[in-house]
Write a protein that holds these residues in place. Structure first.
Motif, PDB file in Angstrom:
ATOM      1  N   THR A  15       1.061  -1.261   0.142  1.00  0.00           N
ATOM      2  CA  THR A  15      -0.371  -0.473  -0.247  1.00  0.00           C
ATOM      3  C   THR A  15       0.329   1.396  -0.043  1.00  0.00           C
ATOM      4  O   THR A  15       0.653   2.015  -0.053  1.00  0.00           O
ATOM      5  N   ALA A  16       1.708   0.928   0.598  1.00  0.00           N
ATOM      6  CA  ALA A  16       2.532   2.537   0.725  1.00  0.00           C
ATOM      7  C   ALA A  16       3.386   2.750  -0.318  1.00  0.00           C
ATOM      8  O   ALA A  16       4.294   3.788  -0.419  1.00  0.00           O
ATOM      9  N   ASN A  17       3.549   1.377  -1.576  1.00  0.00           N
ATOM     10  CA  ASN A  17       4.682   2.251  -2.954  1.00  0.00           C
ATOM     11  C   ASN A  17       3.715   1.319  -3.488  1.00  0.00           C
ATOM     12  O   ASN A  17       4.349   1.631  -4.863  1.00  0.00           O
ATOM     13  N   LEU A  18       2.908   1.437  -3.957  1.00  0.00           N
ATOM     14  CA  LEU A  18       1.941   1.757  -5.354  1.00  0.00           C
ATOM     15  C   LEU A  18       1.990   3.179  -6.307  1.00  0.00           C
ATOM     16  O   LEU A  18       1.854   3.324  -7.501  1.00  0.00           O
ATOM     17  N   THR A  19       2.847   3.456  -5.523  1.00  0.00           N
ATOM     18  CA  THR A  19       2.138   5.193  -6.811  1.00  0.00           C
ATOM     19  C   THR A  19       3.767   5.224  -8.319  1.00  0.00           C
ATOM     20  O   THR A  19       2.496   5.585  -9.093  1.00  0.00           O
ATOM     21  N   PRO A  20       4.211   4.510  -7.750  1.00  0.00           N
ATOM     22  CA  PRO A  20       5.206   4.330  -9.556  1.00  0.00           C
ATOM     23  C   PRO A  20       4.433   3.508 -10.449  1.00  0.00           C
ATOM     24  O   PRO A  20       4.147   3.348 -11.217  1.00  0.00           O
ATOM     25  N   LEU A  21       3.657   3.187  -9.774  1.00  0.00           N
ATOM     26  CA  LEU A  21       2.352   2.526 -10.743  1.00  0.00           C
ATOM     27  C   LEU A  21       1.139   3.499 -11.347  1.00  0.00           C
ATOM     28  O   LEU A  21       0.723   2.728 -12.409  1.00  0.00           O
ATOM     29  N   TYR A  22       1.339   4.325 -11.197  1.00  0.00           N
ATOM     30  CA  TYR A  22       0.190   5.177 -11.974  1.00  0.00           C
ATOM     31  C   TYR A  22       0.521   7.361 -11.828  1.00  0.00           C
ATOM     32  O   TYR A  22      -0.231   7.621 -12.152  1.00  0.00           O
ATOM     33  N   VAL A  23       0.906   7.319 -10.899  1.00  0.00           N
ATOM     34  CA  VAL A  23       1.693   8.972 -10.904  1.00  0.00           C
ATOM     35  C   VAL A  23       2.424   9.096 -11.989  1.00  0.00           C
ATOM     36  O   VAL A  23       1.438  10.035 -12.559  1.00  0.00           O
TER      37      VAL A  23
END
Length: 314
Positions: free
Chosen positions: A192-200
């Motif tokens: 949950t804390a490392n999802l941003t690279p997938l959509y930013v």
């Protein structure tokens, strides 16, 4: 009214966005409930259960620290359960600020970060370990995180790389007592804390985002601040605040932070970024959306235990 032996309505979860391009947003599992009255028609749907807010997450961390301290004491060591700071200046910034009152009071939070670093340096646990002999230091580390042969959990991160967590020692025991399934909690929390690279990257290419960003940049230029992106403003703020005392850091950061926030609000860039994040997070593969929902469920289940352990509410 439904009969006593009527089949239960379907239950399930639909995890929804939990992180704002760096900061958490509300969202989580949708639970279906029995419809009141005659039982005809589709089952009623309850409000989504949101993930824990910052205060609740702090409560969970503090409870875990209390459990670690008790465990370390039983193993013959001293351990101080240092409470989580409640400094408002430490809240996540998000992609762009839009809260001018917060920006006026905290700048970009650099002063709060400096104070937090000073507190970490003064942590009594670090001072205690430094005073131990090398042999006792090794024994302390084994008691805290587990010694040789301690189980480890490897987690493939969404953006690449692997996180390895040890599941032993007093930290492991505290996690099991608080969350039950320590491996499930560690995996869900880490993902949950490392999802941003997938959509930013997708968000920053979206035409709705680029239009709002261009409007924000024009707003900043009109204020005499020719920046194309918020990260450029923040880099300049860090440069101005370098080497200053915490309170002076806030003074140095505040003018730039307030300008960013005023333009973030007036152009709608902040709202656009939040809406797009919610949209793109819904498109994540099921395994990642499930991780968000699982973290929420485990954390919500742990909150009553955390309140009992700490003797307070979030």
């Amino acid at each position: 009214m439904e009969s006593a032996d009527a089949p239960s309505p379907p239950r399930g979860r639909l995890p929804r966005p939990a992180l704002a391009i760096i900061a958490p947003l509300a969202a989580a599992a949708v639970l279906a409930a029995c419809a009141p009255g005659t039982g005809s028609g589709p089952p009623a749907v309850t409000q989504p259960a949101p993930p824990p807010d910052e205060a609740e997450n702090a409560l969970l961390r503090d409870a875990e620290q209390r459990l670690v301290a008790d465990c370390m004491t039983e193993r013959g060591f001293r351990y101080w359960a240092v409470p989580t700071t409640d400094d408002e200046g430490l809240r996540p910034l998000g992609f762009v600020l839009d809260d001018t009152a917060w920006a006026r009071a905290h700048g970009y939070g650099g002063g709060s970060l400096a104070r937090a670093a000073d507190e970490r340096d003064a942590n009594p646990n670090a001072a205690y370990v430094r005073e131990l002999t090398e042999e006792r230091q090794r024994a302390y580390a084994a008691a805290l995180r587990g010694g040789a042969g301690t189980p480890e959990l490897s987690i493939d991160l969404p953006g690449g790389g692997t996180a390895v967590s040890r599941l032993g020692g007093c930290e492991g025991e505290a996690g099991r007592r608080l969350y039950g399934d320590l491996a499930a909690w560690t995996r869900a929390d880490t993902l949950t804390a490392n999802l941003t690279p997938l959509y930013v990257p997708e968000i920053t290419r979206d035409a709705r985002f680029t239009r709002a960003l261009a409007a924000w940049s024009a707003c900043m230029a009109a204020a005499g601040l020719p920046y194309e992106r918020p990260d450029q403003v923040r880099a300049e703020a860090r440069r101005k605040a370098a080497g200053l005392a915490p309170d002076a850091v806030t003074v140095a950061e505040a003018p730039l932070a307030m300008a960013e926030a005023q333009c973030g609000a007036s152009t709608g860039l902040a709202g656009t970024a939040r809406r797009l994040e919610a949209e793109y997070r819904e498109r994540l593969p099921e395994r990642y959306r499930s991780a968000v929902g699982e973290r929420t469920e485990l954390a919500r289940a742990a909150l009553p235990r955390a309140r009992a352990i700490t003797g307070r509410t979030a």
